[in-house]
Structure formats: C-alpha cells, structure tokens
Design an enzyme around this catalytic site. Sequence first.
Site, short mmCIF file in Angstrom:
data_model
loop_
_atom_site.label_atom_id
_atom_site.label_comp_id
_atom_site.label_asym_id
_atom_site.label_seq_id
_atom_site.Cartn_x
_atom_site.Cartn_y
_atom_site.Cartn_z
N ASP A 1 50.90 17.28 -4.87
CA ASP A 1 52.17 16.55 -5.00
C ASP A 1 52.45 15.95 -3.63
O ASP A 1 51.76 16.24 -2.64
CB ASP A 1 53.28 17.54 -5.39
CG ASP A 1 54.65 16.87 -5.56
OD1 ASP A 1 54.69 15.69 -5.96
OD2 ASP A 1 55.67 17.51 -5.28
N SER A 2 53.50 15.15 -3.57
CA SER A 2 53.93 14.63 -2.27
C SER A 2 54.44 15.77 -1.38
O SER A 2 54.42 15.67 -0.16
CB SER A 2 55.06 13.62 -2.47
OG SER A 2 56.14 14.25 -3.13
N CYS B 1 52.84 15.59 -9.85
CA CYS B 1 53.86 14.66 -9.38
C CYS B 1 54.02 13.59 -10.45
O CYS B 1 53.06 12.84 -10.73
CB CYS B 1 53.38 14.05 -8.07
SG CYS B 1 54.44 12.71 -7.47
N CYS C 1 60.79 15.05 -12.32
CA CYS C 1 60.26 15.11 -10.95
C CYS C 1 60.11 16.59 -10.64
O CYS C 1 61.05 17.37 -10.86
CB CYS C 1 61.23 14.46 -9.97
SG CYS C 1 60.82 14.79 -8.23
N1 DGL Z 1 57.63 15.55 -6.97
C1 DGL Z 1 57.33 14.21 -7.28
C2 DGL Z 1 57.52 13.85 -8.74
O1 DGL Z 1 57.35 14.69 -9.58
C3 DGL Z 1 57.77 13.11 -6.35
C4 DGL Z 1 58.83 13.30 -5.34
C5 DGL Z 1 58.75 12.22 -4.28
O2 DGL Z 1 57.86 12.34 -3.44
O3 DGL Z 1 59.54 11.27 -4.33
O4 DGL Z 1 57.80 12.73 -9.08
#
Ligand code: DGL
Length: 266
Positions: free
Chosen positions: A7-8, A70, A181
């Site tokens: 993930d990020s 993500c 998210c």
């Molecule tokens: N956790 C990520 C998602 O499910 C992204 C959060 C981000 O980096 O903006 O979309």
Amino acid sequence: MCIGIFDSGIGGMTLLHQALLLMPQENFIFYADTDHVPYGTKSREQVVSYVDEVIRFMLAKECKAVVIACNTATAVAAEQMRSKYCELPIIGIEPAVKPAVAESDGKRVMVVATPLTVHEKRLQKLVERVDDEHLVDMLELPGLVEFAEQGEFVSARVTAYLQEKFAGYALEQYGELVLGCTHFNYFKDTFRALLPQGIHIIDGSFGTVRQLMRVLAAKGALAPQPAEEAAGGQVRYFASGREILEADRLERIRKLHERLEQMRAL
Ligand code: DGL
C-alpha cells in the site's frame, strides 16, 4: 515463497492483518510506500509508476503473488500491471460496492475513498453496474490518510473533520458505509459514533484475501496447511524498499495490528 502485500502506507496492514488470520501457514512481505504516500491525491501516471516499482521489488524478492492492498492503486494500475507481469498473480482490493448495494435493503450507501479512486472510471463503472436504484453516494476523505499516517486515530480533529465532511448528508437514510480506502479501517470507532446506529460498515479486505486464496489454490501454490513445518505467519516489513528492523518501529507496527484487531470487532 512468500506473498507480497503493499500500500502507500499503513492502510494495507488491514489486508495483511486479515491474511494472517485466514492464511496462518503463509509468510508475507509488507511494503508501505512511505516515500510516496499519499497516493490518493497524486496523478494516475505517478501512481502507476510507483506501483510498477513496488511490483519489481516484489518480483526481486520472488513473491509468488502480489496483493495491491490499496483501492487507489488497484483503480489506476491493476489492469496495466496484470498485462505487464502476466506470469505473476496480482490481486487488488476494490471498494465493496456490490455486496453493500445488495444488502442495503433500499437504504442509501455511502462509499468513502480517496479523490483518485472516486474520480477513476473503474469505480464509476462499478457503481453504474450495480446501482440500479441510485442509492450510492461517493465521498472523498483524503484527510483520514494524513491522520492515519500521523498515528492520530481518535481525536477531536478527526471527529471535526468527519462531521464537516458528513454535513449536508441526511445520515439517517444510510444503511451501508463502504470503506473504499484501506487507511479508513483505523477510524471505525469514530465512524460508528457519527453514523446511524446499526449501519453496516463493509470493506474489501476479507473478499480480497479469499480471492488470493482461490488464485493460489488454483495454481497449487498455497503453503501446506499443517503446522509440522511451523514456518508460517512470518512478516518482513519494508518502507519503500528499506527493511524495518528497529525494535521501536516494529513495536509501532505491533500496536497498529492491535488497533486493527479492535476495529475488526466493530
Ligand atoms: N490506502 C490507500 C487506498 O486504499 C490509499 C491512501 C493514499 O495513499 O491516498 O486507497
């Protein structure tokens, strides 16, 4: 061989947490792209190039499958990565809109996600496909990603942020909240406090892990079930390619798992 999950940032641990519960015999690499977090407010081109870099890292580590934990990265890059790395099983989490609409019983459905996910055609098409009665609303909550990365899960600022975002919605009309998210799972207690009692909160992590299990089973690539070899459940954590080995940082990760376990029950 292990399974790569990325993930990020810390949001993807939602999926790792679920995978450790459902697949205790497997070993994992968890990669948080901390150099580039957040993804949800970047351009799609930027996110595609970050995802490509992570997948190359996972291949170098000989992962037998990669999970995009993500929603944003799945929305913008999953298809492209699957065509580019066709030998590698790539499973991506997506907002659980379909089950939410099916279970909504005529009540409204709120999908919360990052700006990039909300504006991507992939989510819009999914909603068009399943939302015959026009019950679905989509709301961007990028601030929660920032709060999560700072470790601020319960605070007056988090509550005020969500109250402001929800102002203008007749919340009593909603029966389902879709966490689109992975960072948002850390805030389930505040969502519960602000939304109508009995609202169903759903996210895609359980379905994504089940899909991972199906894909690996079809390839005969699941680790053997019995614990004789007792090698499962190990996780190596990476921050943008650098392994996390320091005791204080690993302790912080342990606490995040603890929080996710508490949130799972809500
Ligand atoms: N956790 C990520 C998602 O499910 C992204 C959060 C981000 O980096 O903006 O979309």
